[in-house]
Design an enzyme around this catalytic site. Structure first.
Site, mmCIF file in Angstrom:
data_model
loop_
_atom_site.group_PDB
_atom_site.id
_atom_site.type_symbol
_atom_site.label_atom_id
_atom_site.label_comp_id
_atom_site.label_asym_id
_atom_site.label_seq_id
_atom_site.Cartn_x
_atom_site.Cartn_y
_atom_site.Cartn_z
ATOM 1 N N PHE A 180 0.731 -1.078 0.080
ATOM 2 C CA PHE A 180 0.133 -0.024 0.058
ATOM 3 C C PHE A 180 1.006 1.156 -0.120
ATOM 4 O O PHE A 180 1.907 1.231 0.471
ATOM 5 C CB PHE A 180 -1.029 -0.015 1.148
ATOM 6 C CG PHE A 180 -1.957 0.891 1.213
ATOM 7 C CD1 PHE A 180 -3.115 1.028 0.379
ATOM 8 C CD2 PHE A 180 -1.793 2.095 2.098
ATOM 9 C CE1 PHE A 180 -4.062 1.926 0.691
ATOM 10 C CE2 PHE A 180 -2.972 3.266 2.258
ATOM 11 C CZ PHE A 180 -3.984 3.151 1.426
ATOM 12 N N THR A 182 1.623 4.012 1.796
ATOM 13 C CA THR A 182 2.185 4.287 2.949
ATOM 14 C C THR A 182 3.088 3.496 3.497
ATOM 15 O O THR A 182 4.007 3.812 4.351
ATOM 16 C CB THR A 182 1.153 4.672 4.101
ATOM 17 O OG1 THR A 182 0.398 3.410 4.248
ATOM 18 C CG2 THR A 182 0.140 5.701 3.770
ATOM 19 N N LYS A 183 3.300 2.188 2.957
ATOM 20 C CA LYS A 183 4.153 1.149 3.425
ATOM 21 C C LYS A 183 5.525 1.454 2.997
ATOM 22 O O LYS A 183 5.851 2.214 2.397
ATOM 23 C CB LYS A 183 3.823 -0.076 3.201
ATOM 24 C CG LYS A 183 2.162 -0.614 3.608
ATOM 25 C CD LYS A 183 1.967 -0.471 4.961
ATOM 26 C CE LYS A 183 0.572 -0.412 5.319
ATOM 27 N NZ LYS A 183 -0.147 -1.642 5.344
ATOM 28 N N ASN A 184 6.382 0.477 3.386
ATOM 29 C CA ASN A 184 7.835 0.884 2.899
ATOM 30 C C ASN A 184 8.295 0.771 1.574
ATOM 31 O O ASN A 184 9.049 1.499 1.267
ATOM 32 C CB ASN A 184 8.801 -0.255 3.710
ATOM 33 C CG ASN A 184 8.923 -0.178 5.333
ATOM 34 O OD1 ASN A 184 8.379 0.967 5.689
ATOM 35 N ND2 ASN A 184 9.252 -1.056 6.147
#
Ligand code: PLP
Length: 378
Positions: A180, A182-184
């Site tokens: 997603f 916002t993930k790393n």
């Protein structure tokens, strides 16, 4: 008007755009060579475990649990300090979800609490690497295996992290990732299941693709014709398109750079906020090498809501991660009661995620720090 600083944001480079455009103008939009390439790239970052690319972190969890074959009568022991999908996907397959409390410092699943929660019906212990800090994976694996269950690690926050020198992805029986924005790393929507177990890998792959069996050696009617494929168990369409896999491979090339910047931002927050009474900062356990997805602070003295509102009002997009999963009405309606996991509930009442993403500028970090200090009258 200064821009509102979000708590997380993707970082898209010109190389990412080129990688996507190349696939878009090619022969394969989905189920082509970019999928296999992304899966190889993921394996290289996951200590060599085989990776199955899917359409979301939620799909990865669903595939992981389906690969184990959980269903009615089975139990899954997990943490309440996670996004609802860690538990919802197990519940959708008919398993009973049993919540065990978190450790007081990391908010990760507590091995002693998990050990007290397992029964003869437990098939999976599902841990989450909260904020990117690995759970106590060795102790949790022992708890799971002693109960005849498997350890699933929801590593939605923690691709790029390591535990006692081993990269996340190669430690648990099954590891799931989310991509997603916002993930790393991101593929817009996307996820993956990683495992070193060939049977689990095959079952996850089949569940991703309607349960279709193409291997003639396993078909019941292998002589039906060259077009023939069979469904032996129900599955879904969770295939991640080539277009998004190309973005994923390009993003993975920047994983080390992302990790460095996230660590630098983490350090700046740590140094600038350490003196504030009424605020607790995240800890790093010995043996943990986190790729920080979140910077989770704890606002003491029942002041979390006031801090949230203060920071939001000055354009700092803080977030709360997460409401304890069994507080959701869907679990409350099933009879789950508040108070069951006191560490997780206290953590929730205090928790606030400060903005953390590679494109956060030094000036913006300073703005966040000044905003937090101003809340405490500093
Ligand atoms: C993001 C996340 C998920 C779900 O991933 P999606 O890609 O949004 O479906 C599951 N578990 C945790 C801990 C997450 O942070």
């Amino acid at each position: 008007m200064r821009r509102v600083i979000p708590y997380g944001r993707q970082s898209i480079s010109p190389e990412d755009l080129d990688a996507v455009a190349r696939v878009l103008s090619g022969d394969w939009l989905t189920t082509g060579p970019a999928v296999a390439e992304f899966e190889r790239d993921l394996a290289a970052h996951a200590g060599g475990a085989s990776a199955v690319a899917v359409t979301s972190g939620t799909a990865a969890l669903h595939c992981g649990y389906a690969a184990v074959g959980i269903g009615p009568g089975d139990e899954v022991v997990t943490t309440p300090m996670t996004f609802v999908a860690t538990a919802a996907t197990a519940a959708l397959l008919g398993a009973r979800v049993v919540f065990a409390d978190t450790s007081e410092d990391t908010a990760n699943l507590c091995p002693d609490a998990a050990a007290a929660a397992v029964t003869a019906r437990t098939r999976v212990v599902a841990a989450v690497d909260y904020a990117g800090h690995p759970a106590e994976l060795d102790r949790l694996a022992a708890v799971a295996h002693d109960a005849g269950a498997l350890l699933l690690e929801d590593a939605s926050h923690s691709i790029g992290s390591a535990w006692h020198g081993r990269p996340v992805g190669s430690i648990a029986d099954l590891t799931t990732f989310s991509f997603f924005p916002t993930k790393n790393v991101t593929t817009a929507e996307g996820g993956a299941v990683a495992t070193t177990d060939a049977a689990l890998d095959r079952r996850a792959r089949e569940f991703r693709n309607h349960g279709l069996v193409r291997d003639r050696d396993r078909q019941r009617e292998p002589d039906e014709g060259g077009w023939h494929q069979e469904v032996h168990e129900f599955g879904l369409n969770y295939r991640l398109p080539d277009v998004l896999c190309a973005l994923g491979s390009s993003q993975l090339r920047r994983l080390a750079e992302f990790k460095r910047r996230r660590a630098e931002l983490h350090r700046r927050y740590h140094e600038a906020l350490a003196d504030l009474d009424g605020l607790r900062l995240p800890v790093t356990r010995p043996g943990a090498d986190p790729m920080w997805h979140l910077y989770p602070v704890r606002v003491l003295d029942e002041r979390r809501r006031a801090a949230y509102e203060h920071l939001r009002a000055i354009g700092i997009g803080v977030q709360v991660n997460y409401v304890p999963v069994y507080w959701h009405p869907v679990f409350a309606d099933l009879g789950y009661r508040r108070g069951a996991c006191p560490n997780a509930e206290r953590f929730y009442r205090e928790q606030l995620s400060l903005p953390l993403f590679p494109g956060l500028t030094d000036a913006e970090v300073d703005r966040v720090i000044a905003g937090v200090r101003s809340f405490f009258g500093q």
